[in-house]
Design a protein around this motif. Structure first.
Motif, PDB file in Angstrom:
ATOM      1  N   GLN A 291       0.828  -1.202   0.000  1.00 36.95           N
ATOM      2  CA  GLN A 291       0.000   0.000   0.000  1.00 36.95           C
ATOM      3  C   GLN A 291       0.865   1.256   0.000  1.00 36.95           C
ATOM      4  N   ALA A 292       0.420   2.265  -0.748  1.00 39.41           N
ATOM      5  CA  ALA A 292       1.054   3.582  -0.792  1.00 39.41           C
ATOM      6  C   ALA A 292       2.504   3.524  -1.255  1.00 39.41           C
ATOM      7  N   THR A 293       2.772   2.693  -2.253  1.00 39.25           N
ATOM      8  CA  THR A 293       4.112   2.587  -2.823  1.00 39.25           C
ATOM      9  C   THR A 293       4.030   2.741  -4.338  1.00 39.25           C
ATOM     10  N   GLY A 294       5.167   2.997  -4.942  1.00 40.34           N
ATOM     11  CA  GLY A 294       5.257   3.082  -6.391  1.00 40.34           C
ATOM     12  C   GLY A 294       6.637   2.642  -6.841  1.00 40.34           C
ATOM     13  N   ALA A 295       6.716   2.165  -8.083  1.00 47.27           N
ATOM     14  CA  ALA A 295       7.991   1.736  -8.661  1.00 47.27           C
ATOM     15  C   ALA A 295       7.969   2.043 -10.154  1.00 47.27           C
ATOM     16  N   TRP A 296       9.120   2.441 -10.675  1.00 46.99           N
ATOM     17  CA  TRP A 296       9.239   2.767 -12.088  1.00 46.99           C
ATOM     18  C   TRP A 296      10.541   2.191 -12.630  1.00 46.99           C
ATOM     19  N   GLY A 297      10.467   1.676 -13.871  1.00 40.45           N
ATOM     20  CA  GLY A 297      11.638   1.147 -14.555  1.00 40.45           C
ATOM     21  C   GLY A 297      11.762  -0.352 -14.425  1.00 40.45           C
ATOM     22  N   ASP A 298      12.363  -0.965 -15.438  1.00 43.27           N
ATOM     23  CA  ASP A 298      12.627  -2.403 -15.430  1.00 43.27           C
ATOM     24  C   ASP A 298      14.024  -2.620 -15.997  1.00 43.27           C
ATOM     25  N   PRO A 299      15.028  -2.799 -15.141  1.00 46.92           N
ATOM     26  CA  PRO A 299      14.960  -2.977 -13.694  1.00 46.92           C
ATOM     27  C   PRO A 299      14.551  -1.677 -13.011  1.00 46.92           C
ATOM     28  N   THR A 300      14.085  -1.807 -11.791  1.00 48.93           N
ATOM     29  CA  THR A 300      13.551  -0.680 -11.046  1.00 48.93           C
ATOM     30  C   THR A 300      14.606   0.406 -10.837  1.00 48.93           C
ATOM     31  N   SER A 301      14.242   1.645 -11.219  1.00 49.52           N
ATOM     32  CA  SER A 301      15.134   2.795 -11.082  1.00 49.52           C
ATOM     33  C   SER A 301      14.674   3.761 -10.007  1.00 49.52           C
ATOM     34  N   VAL A 302      13.349   3.797  -9.754  1.00 50.09           N
ATOM     35  CA  VAL A 302      12.779   4.749  -8.809  1.00 50.09           C
ATOM     36  C   VAL A 302      11.735   4.028  -7.958  1.00 50.09           C
TER      37      VAL A 302
ATOM     38  N   ASP B 249      26.921  11.214  -3.019  1.00 45.37           N
ATOM     39  CA  ASP B 249      27.733  10.447  -3.958  1.00 45.37           C
ATOM     40  C   ASP B 249      27.373   8.962  -3.984  1.00 45.37           C
ATOM     41  N   ALA B 250      26.391   8.559  -3.204  1.00 48.26           N
ATOM     42  CA  ALA B 250      25.999   7.147  -3.159  1.00 48.26           C
ATOM     43  C   ALA B 250      25.363   6.726  -4.484  1.00 48.26           C
ATOM     44  N   LYS B 251      25.400   5.443  -4.757  1.00 47.50           N
ATOM     45  CA  LYS B 251      24.788   4.916  -5.979  1.00 47.50           C
ATOM     46  C   LYS B 251      23.266   4.930  -5.893  1.00 47.50           C
ATOM     47  N   THR B 252      22.749   4.828  -4.675  1.00 43.76           N
ATOM     48  CA  THR B 252      21.316   4.894  -4.441  1.00 43.76           C
ATOM     49  C   THR B 252      21.056   6.064  -3.504  1.00 43.76           C
ATOM     50  N   ILE B 253      20.241   6.997  -3.959  1.00 49.59           N
ATOM     51  CA  ILE B 253      19.961   8.229  -3.225  1.00 49.59           C
ATOM     52  C   ILE B 253      18.547   8.151  -2.641  1.00 49.59           C
ATOM     53  N   VAL B 254      18.385   8.651  -1.414  1.00 49.63           N
ATOM     54  CA  VAL B 254      17.068   8.688  -0.778  1.00 49.63           C
ATOM     55  C   VAL B 254      16.735  10.136  -0.441  1.00 49.63           C
ATOM     56  N   TYR B 255      15.568  10.576  -0.896  1.00 47.76           N
ATOM     57  CA  TYR B 255      15.025  11.882  -0.541  1.00 47.76           C
ATOM     58  C   TYR B 255      13.763  11.661   0.281  1.00 47.76           C
ATOM     59  N   GLN B 256      13.495  12.598   1.194  1.00 47.46           N
ATOM     60  CA  GLN B 256      12.262  12.541   1.977  1.00 47.46           C
ATOM     61  C   GLN B 256      11.635  13.926   2.005  1.00 47.46           C
TER      62      GLN B 256
ATOM     63  N   HIS C 282      21.003   5.714  -9.073  1.00 46.33           N
ATOM     64  CA  HIS C 282      21.830   6.469 -10.019  1.00 46.33           C
ATOM     65  C   HIS C 282      22.562   5.565 -11.000  1.00 46.33           C
ATOM     66  N   VAL C 283      22.735   4.301 -10.660  1.00 50.34           N
ATOM     67  CA  VAL C 283      23.405   3.365 -11.567  1.00 50.34           C
ATOM     68  C   VAL C 283      22.597   3.212 -12.853  1.00 50.34           C
ATOM     69  N   SER C 284      21.278   3.342 -12.752  1.00 54.49           N
ATOM     70  CA  SER C 284      20.401   3.185 -13.915  1.00 54.49           C
ATOM     71  C   SER C 284      20.440   4.396 -14.842  1.00 54.49           C
ATOM     72  N   GLY C 285      21.156   5.436 -14.441  1.00 52.10           N
ATOM     73  CA  GLY C 285      21.271   6.616 -15.288  1.00 52.10           C
ATOM     74  C   GLY C 285      20.165   7.640 -15.066  1.00 52.10           C
ATOM     75  N   VAL C 286      19.335   7.448 -14.057  1.00 47.95           N
ATOM     76  CA  VAL C 286      18.253   8.383 -13.757  1.00 47.95           C
ATOM     77  C   VAL C 286      18.791   9.467 -12.834  1.00 47.95           C
ATOM     78  N   SER C 287      18.446  10.721 -13.125  1.00 52.31           N
ATOM     79  CA  SER C 287      18.930  11.835 -12.301  1.00 52.31           C
ATOM     80  C   SER C 287      17.838  12.351 -11.369  1.00 52.31           C
TER      81      SER C 287
END
Length: 176
Positions: A67-78, A109-116, A130-135
């Protein structure tokens, strides 16, 4: 064979093909397994969930199992989770994007960034690979209209917005 019997067989064949195609397509993009946030059942998260975009940074939305989640990209980027505990004042970097204040929770500088989100209850977190090339600049604006359904009660300030030098105290001047 009667016309009715042929029509039933044709309908049955079409349904079999459609169902088979649906099952085959579902197998191409498996459901993304996520843990719901503690307050995922908050009505604010329902408002966010129904407004999530179909694509983010050119990546198609995927189905999730929480519940209350989302995912985008295959493989998942966001990834997105609504209902995380809100944060209070912080010295972590803050940025305002399209009217939504975001705090960078991880090393930039991490490969996976978390914003809140900041100043909204319930809070929402976004994880960007960020490894997937998404900014970040391609992702965060996509969530503005959904996140703005939750009222912002306070603004975060960038460390650039605060002054570290004391404000001078006026000195009284003697009168003659």
């Amino acid at each position: 064979m009667s016309t009715r019997h042929r029509a039933q067989r044709r309908t049955s064949a079409v349904l079999t093909i459609v169902l088979g195609a649906g099952i085959a397509l579902a197998g191409c993009t498996p459901i993304v397994s996520l843990q719901p946030a503690a307050d995922a059942n908050d009505p604010g998260c329902a408002e966010v969930s129904v407004r999530l975009p179909d694509s983010v940074a050119g990546k198609a939305e995927r189905q999730t199992d929480a519940q209350a989640t989302g995912a985008w990209g295959d493989p998942t980027s966001v990834l997105l989770r609504c209902g995380v505990p809100p944060i209070g004042p912080t010295t972590k970097p803050c940025v305002s994007v399209n009217g939504v204040d975001w705090v960078l929770m991880t090393d930039p500088d991490a490969k996976t960034i978390v914003y809140q989100t900041f100043g909204r209850t319930p809070a929402t977190e976004v994880v960007i690979d960020h490894v997937s090339g998404v900014s970040d600049s391609a992702v965060l604006p996509e969530f503005a209209s959904a996140i703005q359904t939750i009222t912002q009660t306070s603004k975060c300030l960038s460390t650039l917005d605060t002054s570290l030098t004391p404000t001078p105290t006026p000195t009284p001047t003697p009168t003659p």
